[in-house]
Design a protein around this motif. Sequence first.
Motif, PDB file in Angstrom:
ATOM      1  N   MET A 113       1.853  -5.912 -28.443  1.00 11.93           N
ATOM      2  CA  MET A 113       1.871  -5.066 -27.239  1.00 11.93           C
ATOM      3  C   MET A 113       0.470  -4.997 -26.644  1.00 11.93           C
ATOM      4  O   MET A 113      -0.460  -4.573 -27.315  1.00 11.93           O
ATOM      5  N   SER A 114       0.292  -5.427 -25.421  1.00 14.45           N
ATOM      6  CA  SER A 114      -1.044  -5.277 -24.838  1.00 14.45           C
ATOM      7  C   SER A 114      -1.002  -4.370 -23.610  1.00 14.45           C
ATOM      8  O   SER A 114      -0.063  -4.424 -22.805  1.00 14.45           O
ATOM      9  N   LYS A 115      -2.053  -3.537 -23.530  1.00 15.43           N
ATOM     10  CA  LYS A 115      -2.180  -2.585 -22.424  1.00 15.43           C
ATOM     11  C   LYS A 115      -2.758  -3.336 -21.239  1.00 15.43           C
ATOM     12  O   LYS A 115      -3.787  -4.003 -21.387  1.00 15.43           O
ATOM     13  N   GLU A 116      -2.130  -3.250 -20.099  1.00 13.92           N
ATOM     14  CA  GLU A 116      -2.638  -3.969 -18.933  1.00 13.92           C
ATOM     15  C   GLU A 116      -3.057  -2.980 -17.846  1.00 13.92           C
ATOM     16  O   GLU A 116      -3.514  -1.906 -18.198  1.00 13.92           O
ATOM     17  N   GLN A 117      -2.901  -3.316 -16.578  1.00 10.57           N
ATOM     18  CA  GLN A 117      -3.533  -2.486 -15.542  1.00 10.57           C
ATOM     19  C   GLN A 117      -2.931  -1.073 -15.427  1.00 10.57           C
ATOM     20  O   GLN A 117      -1.771  -0.864 -15.755  1.00 10.57           O
ATOM     21  N   MET A 118      -3.794  -0.162 -14.966  1.00 14.75           N
ATOM     22  CA  MET A 118      -3.334   1.210 -14.765  1.00 14.75           C
ATOM     23  C   MET A 118      -2.413   1.243 -13.543  1.00 14.75           C
ATOM     24  O   MET A 118      -2.740   0.707 -12.494  1.00 14.75           O
ATOM     25  N   LEU A 119      -1.264   1.900 -13.740  1.00 16.53           N
ATOM     26  CA  LEU A 119      -0.271   1.957 -12.676  1.00 16.53           C
ATOM     27  C   LEU A 119      -0.464   3.211 -11.844  1.00 16.53           C
ATOM     28  O   LEU A 119      -0.246   3.242 -10.640  1.00 16.53           O
ATOM     29  N   TYR A 120      -0.891   4.277 -12.540  1.00 20.62           N
ATOM     30  CA  TYR A 120      -0.880   5.586 -11.901  1.00 20.62           C
ATOM     31  C   TYR A 120      -1.800   6.516 -12.675  1.00 20.62           C
ATOM     32  O   TYR A 120      -1.870   6.445 -13.907  1.00 20.62           O
ATOM     33  N   GLU A 121      -2.550   7.357 -11.956  1.00 22.03           N
ATOM     34  CA  GLU A 121      -3.325   8.405 -12.634  1.00 22.03           C
ATOM     35  C   GLU A 121      -2.905   9.747 -12.082  1.00 22.03           C
ATOM     36  O   GLU A 121      -3.026  10.013 -10.884  1.00 22.03           O
ATOM     37  N   GLY A 122      -2.381  10.592 -12.956  1.00 21.18           N
ATOM     38  CA  GLY A 122      -1.961  11.926 -12.549  1.00 21.18           C
ATOM     39  C   GLY A 122      -2.999  12.945 -12.961  1.00 21.18           C
ATOM     40  O   GLY A 122      -4.114  12.598 -13.350  1.00 21.18           O
ATOM     41  N   LYS A 123      -2.612  14.236 -12.876  1.00 19.36           N
ATOM     42  CA  LYS A 123      -3.572  15.297 -13.186  1.00 19.36           C
ATOM     43  C   LYS A 123      -3.894  15.312 -14.671  1.00 19.36           C
ATOM     44  O   LYS A 123      -5.031  15.557 -15.057  1.00 19.36           O
ATOM     45  N   ALA A 124      -2.920  15.044 -15.501  1.00 13.74           N
ATOM     46  CA  ALA A 124      -3.127  15.173 -16.949  1.00 13.74           C
ATOM     47  C   ALA A 124      -2.903  13.879 -17.719  1.00 13.74           C
ATOM     48  O   ALA A 124      -3.161  13.839 -18.919  1.00 13.74           O
ATOM     49  N   LYS A 125      -2.417  12.837 -17.037  1.00 10.74           N
ATOM     50  CA  LYS A 125      -2.102  11.608 -17.756  1.00 10.74           C
ATOM     51  C   LYS A 125      -2.372  10.371 -16.906  1.00 10.74           C
ATOM     52  O   LYS A 125      -2.409  10.454 -15.685  1.00 10.74           O
ATOM     53  N   VAL A 179      -0.932   6.261 -16.622  1.00 14.58           N
ATOM     54  CA  VAL A 179       0.158   5.393 -17.050  1.00 14.58           C
ATOM     55  C   VAL A 179      -0.281   3.941 -16.842  1.00 14.58           C
ATOM     56  O   VAL A 179      -0.797   3.590 -15.780  1.00 14.58           O
ATOM     57  N   TYR A 180      -0.066   3.125 -17.879  1.00 17.43           N
ATOM     58  CA  TYR A 180      -0.437   1.709 -17.823  1.00 17.43           C
ATOM     59  C   TYR A 180       0.799   0.834 -17.993  1.00 17.43           C
ATOM     60  O   TYR A 180       1.697   1.178 -18.772  1.00 17.43           O
ATOM     61  N   VAL A 181       0.799  -0.306 -17.320  1.00 22.28           N
ATOM     62  CA  VAL A 181       1.840  -1.287 -17.596  1.00 22.28           C
ATOM     63  C   VAL A 181       1.442  -2.038 -18.867  1.00 22.28           C
ATOM     64  O   VAL A 181       0.276  -2.003 -19.278  1.00 22.28           O
ATOM     65  N   THR A 182       2.414  -2.679 -19.486  1.00 17.05           N
ATOM     66  CA  THR A 182       2.137  -3.489 -20.675  1.00 17.05           C
ATOM     67  C   THR A 182       2.684  -4.888 -20.422  1.00 17.05           C
ATOM     68  O   THR A 182       3.285  -5.144 -19.372  1.00 17.05           O
ATOM     69  N   ASN A 183       2.493  -5.768 -21.404  1.00 16.25           N
ATOM     70  CA  ASN A 183       3.050  -7.120 -21.233  1.00 16.25           C
ATOM     71  C   ASN A 183       4.560  -7.152 -21.464  1.00 16.25           C
ATOM     72  O   ASN A 183       5.185  -8.177 -21.293  1.00 16.25           O
ATOM     73  N   ASP A 184       5.134  -6.001 -21.875  1.00 11.87           N
ATOM     74  CA  ASP A 184       6.589  -5.904 -21.984  1.00 11.87           C
ATOM     75  C   ASP A 184       7.115  -5.243 -20.709  1.00 11.87           C
ATOM     76  O   ASP A 184       6.732  -4.107 -20.400  1.00 11.87           O
ATOM     77  N   TYR A 235       5.872   1.130 -20.896  1.00 10.87           N
ATOM     78  CA  TYR A 235       4.596   1.593 -20.354  1.00 10.87           C
ATOM     79  C   TYR A 235       3.800   2.254 -21.485  1.00 10.87           C
ATOM     80  O   TYR A 235       4.374   2.671 -22.508  1.00 10.87           O
ATOM     81  N   ILE A 236       2.498   2.422 -21.260  1.00  5.00           N
ATOM     82  CA  ILE A 236       1.679   3.236 -22.166  1.00  5.00           C
ATOM     83  C   ILE A 236       1.193   4.449 -21.375  1.00  5.00           C
ATOM     84  O   ILE A 236       0.710   4.308 -20.245  1.00  5.00           O
ATOM     85  N   GLN A 245       0.837   7.051 -26.049  1.00  7.28           N
ATOM     86  CA  GLN A 245       2.229   6.871 -26.467  1.00  7.28           C
ATOM     87  C   GLN A 245       2.808   5.659 -25.761  1.00  7.28           C
ATOM     88  O   GLN A 245       2.476   5.401 -24.604  1.00  7.28           O
ATOM     89  N   LEU A 246       3.700   4.980 -26.470  1.00  6.44           N
ATOM     90  CA  LEU A 246       4.477   3.912 -25.866  1.00  6.44           C
ATOM     91  C   LEU A 246       5.771   4.549 -25.359  1.00  6.44           C
ATOM     92  O   LEU A 246       6.424   5.293 -26.109  1.00  6.44           O
TER      93      LEU A 246
END
Length: 238
Positions: free
Chosen positions: A1-13, A15-20, A24-25, A79-80
């Motif tokens: 599982m590899s962490k790739e680009q950030m999809l979204y940044e919220g107030k407290a979290k 979210v990153y896409v992964t190669n799956d 998401y992470i 978390q995955l």
Amino acid sequence: MSKEQMLYEGKAKKVYVTNDPNLYIVEYKDDATAFNGEKKGTITGKGQLNNAISKIFMEMLNERGIPTHFVEQLNDREQLVKKVEIILLEVVVRNIAAGSLAKRLGMAEGTVLPKTVVEFYYKNDDLGDPLINDSHIDVLELATPETVKLLEQYGRQINDILVEYLKSRNVTLVDFKLEFGITPQGDVILADEISPDTCRFWDADTKEKLDKDRFRRDMGNVEEAYQEMLRRLGGVEA
Ligand code: C5P
């Protein structure tokens, strides 16, 4: 599982896409906001604590047949989760009057509601997440009437499970907010987090607040309250 680009940044979290393509992470941050972002701050250790607390609730709900996005905890902040498209509705479930309900309906904080109240808010920062009804949801095409019904059912079911679970830990569940998402396969599942950021938890005996209201109201001992919740849930920081 590899962490790739950030999809979204919220107030407290974040979210990153992964190669799956189905996963998401989610990374939990220490940043805290309240009153639609007007109050900003940092709660030391909050990211780790909410990651650990939300994991416990989500795993428990998965075991009891509520579909959630939680797959596994990766480390102390991450978390995955299953990939979903978030439904732009916040589902708030209330057992005791507090916060915006107490204010809107002129009820004293702490009044036990004779029946559980379920509300929908439009997840829209620019509008300040307004309370909306079924007709508004329909007109804005935020969800179909069938999905709205399902969200309310899940909200009530999750409330029953959490109330009982927390009671055995000497915690009263006052109210909480849920978010749901739709998987690429079209299933509606619970997403986001369940933590002291998104719930009101009171000590069952003393009514001491063990949640984000301590930050909202400058009561102090915010981190300690989150730690106490994790301790009562039998968890440890990863
Ligand atoms: O502020 P209000 O009384 O409407 O909040 C109800 C519940 O929903 C509280 O537990 C609060 O922590 C949660 N909530 C949230 N995110 C929001 C609004 C409310 O987690 N944007």
